[in-house]
Design a protein around this motif. Structure first.
Motif, PDB file in Angstrom:
ATOM      1  N   ARG A  85      68.074  11.208 -29.884  1.00 30.91           N
ATOM      2  CA  ARG A  85      66.609  11.226 -29.848  1.00 30.91           C
ATOM      3  C   ARG A  85      66.078   9.877 -29.360  1.00 30.91           C
ATOM      4  NH1 ARG A  85      67.847  13.661 -34.830  1.00 30.91           N
ATOM      5  NH2 ARG A  85      67.239  15.858 -34.995  1.00 30.91           N
ATOM      6  N   ARG A  89      63.695   9.236 -25.984  1.00 27.74           N
ATOM      7  CA  ARG A  89      62.363   8.626 -26.098  1.00 27.74           C
ATOM      8  C   ARG A  89      62.289   7.312 -25.322  1.00 27.74           C
ATOM      9  NH1 ARG A  89      62.656  10.236 -31.651  1.00 27.74           N
ATOM     10  NH2 ARG A  89      63.480   8.164 -32.151  1.00 27.74           N
ATOM     11  N   SER A 112      69.283  20.700 -33.595  1.00 23.35           N
ATOM     12  CA  SER A 112      68.000  20.882 -34.261  1.00 23.35           C
ATOM     13  C   SER A 112      66.923  21.265 -33.247  1.00 23.35           C
ATOM     14  CB  SER A 112      67.586  19.606 -34.986  1.00 23.35           C
ATOM     15  OG  SER A 112      67.344  18.567 -34.056  1.00 23.35           O
ATOM     16  N   ALA A 113      65.912  21.970 -33.707  1.00 18.57           N
ATOM     17  CA  ALA A 113      64.858  22.460 -32.821  1.00 18.57           C
ATOM     18  C   ALA A 113      64.126  21.311 -32.140  1.00 18.57           C
ATOM     19  CB  ALA A 113      63.882  23.333 -33.602  1.00 18.57           C
ATOM     20  N   ASP A 114      63.873  20.217 -32.865  1.00 17.70           N
ATOM     21  CA  ASP A 114      63.133  19.119 -32.257  1.00 17.70           C
ATOM     22  C   ASP A 114      63.952  18.418 -31.180  1.00 17.70           C
ATOM     23  OD1 ASP A 114      64.795  18.006 -34.406  1.00 17.70           O
ATOM     24  OD2 ASP A 114      63.777  16.114 -33.991  1.00 17.70           O
ATOM     25  N   GLN A 116      66.331  19.879 -29.355  1.00 12.98           N
ATOM     26  CA  GLN A 116      66.334  20.810 -28.225  1.00 12.98           C
ATOM     27  C   GLN A 116      65.055  20.676 -27.406  1.00 12.98           C
ATOM     28  OE1 GLN A 116      67.630  24.961 -28.908  1.00 12.98           O
ATOM     29  NE2 GLN A 116      68.211  24.322 -30.970  1.00 12.98           N
ATOM     30  N   ALA A 117      63.923  20.566 -28.087  1.00 15.60           N
ATOM     31  CA  ALA A 117      62.645  20.439 -27.396  1.00 15.60           C
ATOM     32  C   ALA A 117      62.593  19.152 -26.575  1.00 15.60           C
ATOM     33  CB  ALA A 117      61.504  20.473 -28.401  1.00 15.60           C
ATOM     34  N   MET A 118      63.115  18.067 -27.130  1.00 16.94           N
ATOM     35  CA  MET A 118      63.135  16.800 -26.398  1.00 16.94           C
ATOM     36  C   MET A 118      64.035  16.899 -25.162  1.00 16.94           C
ATOM     37  SD  MET A 118      63.344  14.094 -29.580  1.00 16.94           S
ATOM     38  CE  MET A 118      63.242  12.647 -28.512  1.00 16.94           C
ATOM     39  N   GLN A 121      62.253  18.878 -22.522  1.00 19.67           N
ATOM     40  CA  GLN A 121      61.133  18.115 -21.972  1.00 19.67           C
ATOM     41  C   GLN A 121      61.601  17.109 -20.927  1.00 19.67           C
ATOM     42  OE1 GLN A 121      59.035  15.563 -24.766  1.00 19.67           O
ATOM     43  NE2 GLN A 121      57.119  15.899 -23.672  1.00 19.67           N
TER      44      GLN A 121
END
Length: 243
Positions: A85, A89, A112-114, A116-118, A121
């Motif tokens: 993560r 970022r 984790s879903a977050d 995966q979203a990152m 993106q």
């Protein structure tokens, strides 16, 4: 700095794949926690990514987390996920500006879903970049990938979307995670281990290999240049006879 002009006069691998091994051992030898080694390893990625375009490398694929790495302690696994993560970022704007396209391979649905979203993106953000394709393998294993590809192919054949009479090495490749990428020309592994650890088993069938007796945090752009120079001296015959 590496002599990029000299590199370009020789054969240069279009696609370099690296097994980034030895972060934990690097830290342990220095009396540091293993996660400190992983953090130093993530920081090392920036230098290598920045160096690749100047050396003529168009694709860089990094083995960051294997399907077997879930066996490690929950503290280390959770720390690695935090580092993924942190990298996304911290580096997204830099990668976009540098013309680097980022993509991921592996069993991302188990993350984790977050996270995966990152991942999605940054893939979408950098999708049009062409200077370098940076592929990161997370929750990845070569055997698992081949089995998943075979399953996807069978399902496509069952629905009529794929004709088994058209099955070939090239057509099978469209079901692999690496669809759209050329096969790696050069595979590097750090830490002194001399094995491929279930990495790109299908794709690296004709790759050149280098096993380096240094841990990943000590791998520099100069090290990469030396590996590429060594690659340029090799005779790649693909089963034919020299000359």
């Amino acid at each position: 700095m590496p002599n990029t002009r000299a590199l370009h006069r020789r054969a240069v691998p279009e696609h370099v794949a690296i097994i980034m091994d030895g972060n934990g051992r690097w830290a342990t030898r220095r009396g540091m926690p293993r996660l400190a080694g992983h953090k130093r390893g993530v920081e090392r990625v920036r230098e290598i990514v920045e160096a690749c375009p100047g050396m003529g490398v168009k694709h860089l694929t990094l083995f960051a987390f294997s399907t077997e790495n879930w066996k490690r302690s929950s503290g280390e696994v959770n720390g690695l996920m935090r580092l993924f993560r942190w990298y996304i970022r911290k580096e997204s704007a830099r990668l976009l500006e540098a013309g680097v396209r980022m993509r991921f391979i592996g069993m991302r649905h188990r993350l984790s879903a977050d996270l995966q979203a990152m991942m999605t993106q940054i893939e979408e953000l950098t999708a049009e970049n062409t200077d370098l394709t940076l592929t990161v393998a997370i929750d990845y294993g070569g055997r698992c990938e081949i089995l998943r590809a075979a399953r996807k192919m069978a399902e496509a054949a069952k629905t009529g979307a794929f004709d088994l009479d058209d099955l070939s090495e090239d057509s099978f490749g469209q079901f692999l995670d690496t669809d759209g990428l050329p096969d790696p020309d050069l595979v590097l592994r750090t830490s002194g281990e001399v094995r491929i650890s279930n990495y790109l088993l299908w794709q690296a069938a004709y790759a050149e290999y280098d096993f380096l007796d240094i841990c990943w945090p000590d791998f520099t752009a100069e090290t990469l240049a030396q590996c590429i120079a060594s690659y340029g001296e090799r005779d790649r015959r693909f089963g034919a006879v020299a000359g």
